[in-house]
Design a protein around this motif. Structure first.
Motif, PDB file in Angstrom:
ATOM      1  N   GLU A 209      13.569 -11.517   9.722  1.00 25.36           N
ATOM      2  CA  GLU A 209      13.685 -12.573   9.004  1.00 25.36           C
ATOM      3  C   GLU A 209      12.037 -13.326   8.861  1.00 25.36           C
ATOM      4  N   THR A 213      11.091 -15.063   5.173  1.00 26.23           N
ATOM      5  CA  THR A 213      10.386 -15.691   5.212  1.00 26.23           C
ATOM      6  C   THR A 213       9.002 -16.197   4.086  1.00 26.23           C
ATOM      7  N   ASP A 216       9.705 -15.209   0.710  1.00 33.28           N
ATOM      8  CA  ASP A 216      10.609 -16.523   0.373  1.00 33.28           C
ATOM      9  C   ASP A 216       9.182 -17.381  -0.092  1.00 33.28           C
ATOM     10  N   LYS A 217       8.165 -17.781   0.327  1.00 35.64           N
ATOM     11  CA  LYS A 217       7.432 -18.461   0.711  1.00 35.64           C
ATOM     12  C   LYS A 217       6.035 -18.169  -0.210  1.00 35.64           C
ATOM     13  N   SER A 457       7.734 -17.920  12.249  1.00 38.82           N
ATOM     14  CA  SER A 457       8.026 -18.790  11.379  1.00 38.82           C
ATOM     15  C   SER A 457       9.116 -18.347  12.344  1.00 38.82           C
ATOM     16  N   GLY A 459      12.073 -18.162  10.876  1.00 38.97           N
ATOM     17  CA  GLY A 459      13.016 -17.437   9.841  1.00 38.97           C
ATOM     18  C   GLY A 459      14.661 -18.068  10.127  1.00 38.97           C
TER      19      GLY A 459
END
Length: 459
Positions: A209, A213, A216-217, A457, A459
């Motif tokens: 996860e 992240t 995705d970022k 983070s 996720g």
């Protein structure tokens, strides 16, 4: 039809692994830079991997990633990835030798000539390039020998373990009736050991996860994340899985692919090996329409093989003698029965049936195409040995349906082979005695260290 030619060396997945592991062309990795350390990195059954061998492979990979070193995992993780590849190679070579697989010096020379040719240089220039890079030509030959051994082991495995039924081909063709779509995929694997504990599963899930992240970022490209964090054997290739049709993708993944757009990445998927992220790189239409006309040839042949006991010169001389007998009035089929070493076609008078020019390799196909009907060739050299060929006829044939069926058979067979071969390698790896002498030693490392940033983070 008897396929008496081995698949090309340059198409081999093992060679790709050797290149990726830095075992072949190194790019300015000097031998003197690796001389001070010459100890054992790992013991693999009755063989060893030297620290210099491991260092050379790692240095070559770092050279390939010059200017992009941030895409590589930490040094200790990279070392373990490369060492695992070397261990698997040692296991496969030992298995090949133990089951009677052999490679002649002539075959190694032919493979090296092919590599030089693909790089548009001569063998002498290849030797000079290796010397400039501080690499030993003998070590290079040894790498090619190992590659050929593993390639043949894999081919033997496929012949004895992999089969595709007509029913499977029919079902795949029916499924493809309304689509010719192919998907270019890449993946990241966060592996789990057999019988993983709840804590191990939770850690792996948190890690995958976190990696998702990062992607995705936009803080890390997918292929860079694969190189850095994936536990898959193709991690150093950015997790690339190549082009696949729907019948090459597990049904659950296939449904996902239909709904995704190029560039999208799935949420974490739990599978038998661990957690995966799949990326749909691009999509293409590979459907075929209309007739596909090709020239086919009908021929028969006599084969004289090159082996450990029969040199190339001896095989050629024997082939010339057999052709002289035919020119002197001997019947082709009689000479086939007495002397041909292609046992499959020997029982049919050497008949190879109808085939396309590229089906048996460029040397053979080109020579047959240059013959007139009923003409008998001079000795033709191939990877198998020397051939005397009589061309019987030629025709234009619509092979669209036949080609599509053969393609589907190959696709299903390739998928089955990939699954079974990977399972076989895991089994052999589990059975092997491996004693690590570098890095974390004998400690279990089922996955690279968790990246701090994604873990934070959540996720």
């Amino acid at each position: 039809m008897n396929k008496f030619f081995a698949s090309p060396l340059l198409a081999s997945p093992v060679l790709a692994s050797l290149l990726a592991a830095g075992l072949l062309f190194g790019g300015n990795v000097r031998a003197q830079d690796l001389q001070p350390i010459d100890r054992i990195a790992a013991v693999v059954d009755e063989d060893v991997i030297l620290k210099t061998e491991l260092d050379r492979a790692i240095a070559n990979i770092m050279n390939q990633y010059a200017g992009r070193s941030d895409q590589l995992p930490p040094r200790d993780v990279l070392e373990r990835q490369v060492l695992e590849r070397l261990i698997l190679l040692k296991i496969q070579v030992a298995q090949a030798q133990g089951t009677g697989v052999r490679v002649t010096d002539q075959e190694i020379d032919q493979a090296i000539a092919g590599i030089a040719n693909s790089n548009k240089i001569s063998v002498d220039q290849l030797r000079q390039q290796l010397a400039r890079d501080g690499s030993s030509y003998n070590d290079f030959r040894s790498s090619i020998r190992d590659e050929l051994l593993v390639q043949r082991l894999r081919q033997r495995f496929a012949q004895t373990r992999i089969s595709v039924s007509d029913a499977e081909i029919d079902a795949a063709l029916a499924a493809q009736a309304n689509t010719g779509t192919q998907y270019h995929l890449a993946h990241i694997l966060i592996a789990l050991p057999e019988g993983a504990t709840p804590e191990q599963i939770a850690t792996a899930q948190k890690k995958v996860e976190g990696v998702k992240t990062l992607i995705d970022k936009g803080e890390m490209e997918f292929n860079a994340a694969a190189v850095r964090y994936s536990d898959s054997p193709n991690a150093l290739e950015g997790g690339d899985l190549g082009w696949r049709s729907l019948d090459e993708i597990p049904a659950a993944f296939g449904e996902l692919m239909r709904k995704m757009s190029a560039g999208q990445v799935t949420d974490p998927i739990r599978g038998p090996s661990g957690f995966q992220l799949l990326k749909l790189v691009e999509v293409r239409d590979a459907s075929q329409s209309g007739p596909k006309l090709v020239t086919q040839f009908h021929a028969r042949h006599i084969l004289v093989r090159i082996s450990d006991t029969v040199s190339e010169a001896q095989a050629k001389a024997k082939a010339e003698t057999l052709r002289a007998r035919i020119a002197g009035g001997a019947k082709f089929e009689d000479v086939v029965k007495e002397s041909s070493e292609d046992l499959t076609s020997q029982t049919k008078g050497g008949d190879l049936g109808w085939f396309t020019q590229d089906e048996f390799g460029p040397e053979f196909g080109g020579a047959v195409a240059a013959l007139a009907d009923n003409e008998i060739s001079q000795p033709i050299h191939s990877q198998a040995g020397y051939h005397i060929v009589q061309r019987i006829g030629s025709r234009q044939s619509d092979v669209a349906d036949q080609s599509k069926r053969a393609q589907v058979q190959e696709t299903i067979g390739r998928r089955k082979l990939e699954e079974e071969w990977n399972r076989y390698l895991r089994e052999k790896r589990g059975e092997a005695f491996v004693d690590f002498r570098v890095g974390k030693g004998a400690e279990e490392t089922t996955a690279p260290a968790e990246p701090a940033k994604p873990a934070a983070s959540g996720g």
